[in-house]
Design an enzyme around this catalytic site. Structure first.
Site, PDB file in Angstrom:
ATOM      1  N   LYS A  87     -13.014 -34.594 -26.950  1.00  0.00           N
ATOM      2  CA  LYS A  87     -14.448 -34.860 -27.071  1.00  0.00           C
ATOM      3  C   LYS A  87     -14.907 -34.655 -28.507  1.00  0.00           C
ATOM      4  CE  LYS A  87     -15.488 -31.991 -23.670  1.00  0.00           C
ATOM      5  NZ  LYS A  87     -14.200 -31.757 -22.990  1.00  0.00           N
ATOM      6  N   CYS A 171     -25.322 -21.430 -15.842  1.00  0.00           N
ATOM      7  CA  CYS A 171     -23.926 -21.273 -16.274  1.00  0.00           C
ATOM      8  C   CYS A 171     -23.595 -19.884 -16.820  1.00  0.00           C
ATOM      9  CB  CYS A 171     -23.546 -22.347 -17.297  1.00  0.00           C
ATOM     10  SG  CYS A 171     -24.500 -22.323 -18.816  1.00  0.00           S
ATOM     11  N   MET A 172     -24.552 -19.187 -17.432  1.00  0.00           N
ATOM     12  CA  MET A 172     -24.196 -17.948 -18.111  1.00  0.00           C
ATOM     13  C   MET A 172     -24.963 -16.720 -17.644  1.00  0.00           C
ATOM     14  SD  MET A 172     -21.795 -18.768 -19.941  1.00  0.00           S
ATOM     15  CE  MET A 172     -21.663 -17.060 -20.393  1.00  0.00           C
ATOM     16  N   MET A 346     -17.256 -20.372 -15.796  1.00  0.00           N
ATOM     17  CA  MET A 346     -18.090 -20.660 -14.633  1.00  0.00           C
ATOM     18  C   MET A 346     -17.512 -20.150 -13.313  1.00  0.00           C
ATOM     19  SD  MET A 346     -20.295 -21.809 -16.411  1.00  0.00           S
ATOM     20  CE  MET A 346     -20.371 -22.419 -18.081  1.00  0.00           C
ATOM     21  N   GLY A 383     -20.394 -22.628 -21.964  1.00  0.00           N
ATOM     22  CA  GLY A 383     -20.161 -24.060 -21.811  1.00  0.00           C
ATOM     23  C   GLY A 383     -21.046 -24.926 -22.677  1.00  0.00           C
ATOM     24  N   GLN A 384     -22.048 -24.323 -23.344  1.00  0.00           N
ATOM     25  CA  GLN A 384     -22.963 -25.110 -24.168  1.00  0.00           C
ATOM     26  C   GLN A 384     -22.927 -24.598 -25.606  1.00  0.00           C
ATOM     27  OE1 GLN A 384     -26.686 -26.405 -21.906  1.00  0.00           O
ATOM     28  NE2 GLN A 384     -26.363 -24.355 -21.156  1.00  0.00           N
TER      29      GLN A 384
END
Length: 806
Positions: A87, A171-172, A346, A383-384
């Site tokens: 990516k 997510c966190m 996650m 994840g971000q």
């Protein structure tokens, strides 16, 4: 070649192409180190962190004729040392999807029609004035630090409410509550250097080979150099990570708490825990009644008694993990001659017991003394790109304020009122609604208690990513007095159902700063213009704030009567930031960051001046100034050899201890059954997640042709025995159904890992196949984070469904 091999092959092809070419397939330039690229070729190179996950890889961005034309790994970057994942190598193409949003759009009837920015900003401001308390702002770990800080100041310092939450809640949030309950302060103590020093790497419900491949490659590279690193995978399904591991342990969903308790049981019963470390640095904690994040204090003897039922045999019965493997894990933790790093993401956080399992894994490291040395650390990945830097640090959660402050504490509110120079009492003491509650109230009729009338979404896609969207999102679209505003770069699933769409600038189309999983703050400058009328998210917030000021809303003034976001130019006069033509007359990011920086000392999250980040590929906080004037980052927090806030002479000091005695908390939390389990009617476990080719809801990566072709659509992974029993083959359409909805999907037998019999896996990147119609909105009681990893489902062949319906 069967479908499994084919899909594996296409993913590998995408990765191979990405690794060997720059964006746009410019092979000629691929081998040229960016730093050496002569300006005479017309390509200007500059640094920026990658737009995608929380790893924080730095890329070199090549710009020619006002367009990003090339991407390369940044060899000077400590995180990735020149490498990127599939990516990352294609991140430049994310800017150039053919359907970029370029003008504000207002829904009239069944269509969206173009309107001016002036009209759009006025509409948003008047929705605020309808009732500021019912106006929610829903943000993102994709916000830059200045954007998130501006959002926090707008809502909490301006509107005087706390109706602000962010998608990091999804997510966190359990990682946050785990850190707070254990150490009294959020964010990991370790860093990526642990991956270079550990002897054992344990991945708890974590698939870094696909989700954080550049980090995982650091460990695999060590193996290729002949170093011994034991890899252990503990999860509910096999993944691509599992194939690299020395031990791959499968457990029944929700039973990871039993496993952690079982390891602790053996450490205590065998006497192999680190008695000296525990006596010097730890206390013990258990759940309280009524439930509270701080729990209740217990003695070591009480802790031992609570662990007694978790014998290896009992844990095997509960979890399915063989007793011998549990003993193997306990033996490793009991050794002082190895260094152990735990990673999770996650799989642990998206869990109705997310806070509890986070606490237990921290507790294993504390109990065994595998803490505070390079290679010995429990570390949560994100994840971000700025879940840590923005959401967790600048106060964009409903209960939080910048710099680790919380709205519930009068002292913290007073500090922020002083920094923001707003009247005393402006900040509200009641936390706003967490994400699920905000959306639930938005989807509830006003007369039935649905007191959120408007939500402004920035940089995220909740109509695809929230759980049980049938309940949390869809009803709002049938309620006449509910208004949805979306700022985004593409017509996402959320944008398409919005009442007002605002086109946003993206990544290097604006200045930015983000913070990654290891406390590293990174900066970049605007390199290209956004398309059409797309504009910065922070500008949008400031423009609405100024329109509210024009309409007489007192909250957008400070106590001296000045605009809340006033910035003065070199001539000492306020710059009209709300006019986009003047937004870049000054560096707004620098002004917002320097104001935010004042908030970072209370929790020892000190940041350096903005200009230090311009020079660096990121710095890990706390960043403190040295006698010679230079700024030094911190790699290992709470460790005396590296952390400047640990008292001299101490090896370890948990200086934000919840018990105020410099001790971290070792928790006991019992195994409990999940809120929903398979039964005769819904006999499968359903798990959702990500794939290597796509990032989150796919709004960007599905616009990148190489990635879209490599993984064009979602599917359901199914065990071969289950497929045989149902009579379905690769590519056959089946209906996956839960108590919340159903979805037709093609079958991929085995998939990339081979789910256990009775289990299904569906990725969530495909907006045409919204798996979150089906998922459970049950959530952790402390973090309020929903569980996307397990609910009960059934599968039927499409033709059988058709026959029954006929």
């Amino acid at each position: 070649m069967d479908r499994r091999d084919f899909l594996k092959g296409t993913a590998m092809t995408a990765a191979t192409l990405a690794a060997s070419r720059l964006a746009y397939g410019q092979d000629k330039a691929a081998g040229t180190p960016p730093a050496a690229a002569p300006a005479g070729q017309g390509v200007q190179w500059n640094k920026a962190p990658c737009r995608f996950c929380g790893t924080g890889c730095h890329v070199q961005v090549g710009v020619q004729n006002g367009k990003v034309v090339a991407i390369a790994g940044d060899q000077q970057a400590p995180v990735n040392k020149g490498l990127l994942c599939v990516k990352g190598y294609h991140v430049g193409l994310a800017l150039y999807g053919s359907d970029r949003l370029t003008t504000p759009l207002l829904k009239k009837g069944d269509t969206h029609v173009p309107i001016s920015w002036e009209e759009a900003i006025d509409i948003v401001a008047r929705r605020v004035l309808k009732d500021p308390k019912g106006f929610g702002l829903y943000g993102s770990g994709q916000w830059t630090i200045p954007e998130g800080y501006a959002a926090s100041k707008f809502v909490k310092g301006g509107l005087g409410s706390n109706q602000l939450d962010a998608n990091a809640r999804l997510c966190m949030a359990s990682a946050v509550t785990g850190f707070l309950a254990t150490y009294g302060v959020d964010e990991p103590a370790g860093c990526y250097d642990d991956l270079d020093a550990c002897d054992v790497l344990i991945m708890w419900g974590n698939n870094p080979a696909e989700m954080h491949p550049v980090l995982f490659s650091r460990v695999i590279d060590r193996r290729s150099r002949g170093e011994k690193v034991t890899l252990i995978d503990i999860g509910t399904r096999k993944t691509r990570t599992s194939g690299f591991c020395d031990h791959s342990l499968r457990f029944k969903p929700n039973t990871d708490l039993a496993i952690a308790c079982g390891i602790a049981h053996l450490l205590v019963e065998n006497g192999t825990y680190d008695k000296a470390f525990v006596e010097a640095n730890c206390a013990f904690r258990a759940p309280s009644e009524p439930a509270a994040l701080e729990g209740k204090a217990i003695t070591f003897e009480e802790y031992r008694e609570l662990l007694e039922p978790y014998t290896p045999e009992k844990v095997e019965e509960l979890s399915g993990v063989p007793a011998k493997d549990l003993r193997m894990l306990a033996d490793l933790f009991g050794r002082r001659d190895v260094r152990i790093t735990s990673l999770w993401c996650m799989g642990m956080n998206q869990h109705t017991r997310g806070t509890a399992i986070n606490n237990l894994v921290h507790g294993l490291h504390l109990l065994s003394g595998h803490f505070g040395k390079p290679g010995d650390a429990p570390t949560s990945l994100t994840g971000q790109p700025s879940a840590c830097g923005t959401v967790r640090e600048v106060g964009t959660l409903a209960h939080a304020l910048p710099g680790g402050r919380v709205v519930a504490k009068a002292e913290h509110r007073a500090q922020m009122e002083e920094i923001w120079n707003v009247p005393k009492g402006r900040l509200h003491d009641k936390p706003g609604y967490h994400t699920l509650e905000m959306w639930k109230r938005f989807s509830t009729p006003t007369e039935q208690g649905g007191d959120i009338h408007t939500i402004w979404v920035q940089v995220t896609n909740p109509a695809q990513t929230l759980p049980n969207t049938h309940k949390l999102v869809d009803p709002s679209r049938k309620l006449a007095d509910k208004f949805l505003i979306v700022s985004d770069v593409y017509p996402s699933a959320t944008a398409r159902i919005a009442d007002l769409i605002l086109p946003s600038a993206m990544w290097v189309e604006k200045n930015g700063m983000v913070g990654n999983s290891e406390r590293r703050t990174q900066q970049w400058f605007k390199m290209v213009k956004p398309p059409g009328q797309a504009r910065d998210d922070a500008w949008q917030l400031i423009a609405v704030a100024h329109r509210l000021l024009e309409l007489g809303f007192e909250g957008m003034k400070d106590k001296d009567g000045r605009f809340l976001f006033e910035v003065k130019g070199k001539d000492g006069k306020p710059v009209p930031l709300w006019d986009f033509a003047h937004y870049y007359d000054v560096n707004v990011d620098e002004h917002l960051f320097e104001e935010y920086r004042k908030t970072t000392r209370i929790k020892h999250k000190d940041l350096a001046p903005y200009q230090e980040y311009v020079k660096a590929r990121g710095l890990r906080w706390p960043v403190v100034q040295q006698p010679d004037g230079s700024w030094r980052e911190t790699r290992f927090r709470f460790a005396g050899f590296d952390d400047p806030y640990v008292k001299k002479g101490r090896d370890i000091q948990f200086y934000h201890s919840t018990t105020h005695d410099d001790r971290a908390q070792i928790w006991f939390s019992p195994y409990e059954p999940p809120p929903e389990s398979p039964d005769a009617e819904f006999p499968f476990w359903l798990c959702t997640g990500r794939v290597i080719e796509h990032w989150h809801s796919g709004t960007m990566t599905m616009r990148i042709p190489q990635l879209q072709r490599a993984m064009p659509q979602a599917y359901v992974e199914m065990n071969r025995a289950d497929a045989r029993r149902l009579g379905v083959g690769n590519g056959d359409q089946v209906t996956v159904e839960t108590r919340r909805g159903k979805l037709d999907l093609p079958v991929w037998i085995g998939g990339r890992g081979e789910p256990p019999e009775g289990s299904l896996f569906v990725p969530f990147f495909d907006e045409r196949l919204l798996i979150n119609w089906l998922t459970l909105d049950e959530h952790d009681p402390f973090s309020k984070q929903p569980d996307y990893k397990k609910c009960a489902a059934r599968v039927r062949r499409r033709e059988l469904v058709a026959e029954k319906q006929g």
